[in-house]
Motif scaffolding. Structure first.
Motif, PDB file in Angstrom:
ATOM      1  N   GLY A   1       0.813  -1.212   0.000  1.00 24.26           N
ATOM      2  CA  GLY A   1       0.000   0.000   0.000  1.00 24.26           C
ATOM      3  C   GLY A   1       0.847   1.264   0.000  1.00 24.26           C
ATOM      4  O   GLY A   1       0.550   2.227  -0.709  1.00 24.26           O
TER       5      GLY A   1
ATOM      6  N   ASP B   1      -3.324   2.768  -7.790  1.00 15.54           N
ATOM      7  CA  ASP B   1      -4.444   2.367  -6.955  1.00 15.54           C
ATOM      8  C   ASP B   1      -3.995   1.308  -5.938  1.00 15.54           C
ATOM      9  O   ASP B   1      -3.577   0.215  -6.316  1.00 15.54           O
ATOM     10  CB  ASP B   1      -5.560   1.810  -7.840  1.00 15.54           C
ATOM     11  CG  ASP B   1      -6.797   1.454  -7.049  1.00 15.54           C
ATOM     12  OD1 ASP B   1      -6.731   0.505  -6.246  1.00 15.54           O
ATOM     13  OD2 ASP B   1      -7.831   2.122  -7.232  1.00 15.54           O
TER      14      ASP B   1
ATOM     15  N   ASN C   1      -5.697  -0.492  -3.837  1.00 15.08           N
ATOM     16  CA  ASN C   1      -6.506  -1.715  -3.824  1.00 15.08           C
ATOM     17  C   ASN C   1      -6.046  -2.684  -4.906  1.00 15.08           C
ATOM     18  O   ASN C   1      -5.995  -3.894  -4.685  1.00 15.08           O
ATOM     19  CB  ASN C   1      -7.991  -1.391  -3.990  1.00 15.08           C
ATOM     20  CG  ASN C   1      -8.555  -0.719  -2.764  1.00 15.08           C
ATOM     21  OD1 ASN C   1      -8.178  -1.021  -1.636  1.00 15.08           O
ATOM     22  ND2 ASN C   1      -9.466   0.215  -2.984  1.00 15.08           N
TER      23      ASN C   1
ATOM     24  N   LYS D   1      -2.639  -4.151  -3.781  1.00 15.74           N
ATOM     25  CA  LYS D   1      -2.834  -5.112  -2.695  1.00 15.74           C
ATOM     26  C   LYS D   1      -3.466  -6.399  -3.210  1.00 15.74           C
ATOM     27  O   LYS D   1      -3.116  -7.493  -2.758  1.00 15.74           O
ATOM     28  CB  LYS D   1      -3.674  -4.501  -1.583  1.00 15.74           C
ATOM     29  CG  LYS D   1      -2.909  -3.467  -0.777  1.00 15.74           C
ATOM     30  CD  LYS D   1      -3.768  -2.880   0.320  1.00 15.74           C
ATOM     31  CE  LYS D   1      -2.998  -1.861   1.128  1.00 15.74           C
ATOM     32  NZ  LYS D   1      -3.802  -1.308   2.227  1.00 15.74           N
TER      33      LYS D   1
END
Length: 107
Positions: A75, A84, A86, A89
């Motif tokens: 992150g 991004d 998300n 991850k």
């Protein structure tokens, strides 16, 4: 991109992606894709080595604290490169799961 990040064409001149034609941009993507696969291979090799050390030391395959650290780092790196978090991850979750499956299969 900064001037340091600009792509170099066959003529040796630095050009931003906006100045490149479609074929040059696609070649840039091909090179990046190859680099990504190479990095995944390197990561997998190191993860396999970790699995052998864990096995030799009688440690469990899963280390949840380490997984949390990896996800936090993913992150942070996403934020650093304005990607991004998300998405990054999710990719790392997949890499971790694939490594765990392989570790379990090799025990």
């Amino acid at each position: 991109m900064t001037g340091d990040d600009a792509a170099t064409t066959d003529g040796g001149e630095n050009r931003t992606p906006e100045e490149m034609d479609l074929d040059e941009l696609r070649e840039e993507i091909r090179e990046i894709d190859r680099d990504i696969v190479e990095l995944i291979a390197r990561r997998t090799y190191v993860a396999d080595t970790i699995a052998r050390v864990k096995s030799a030391e009688g440690l469990p395959t899963t280390d949840e604290k380490q997984e949390v650290r990896v996800m936090e780092r993913a992150g942070e790196n996403a934020d650093r490169f304005d990607v991004d978090a998300n998405l990054v991850k999710a990719i790392f979750r997949l890499l971790i799961e694939l490594n765990k499956v392989e570790q379990r299969e090799n025990r």
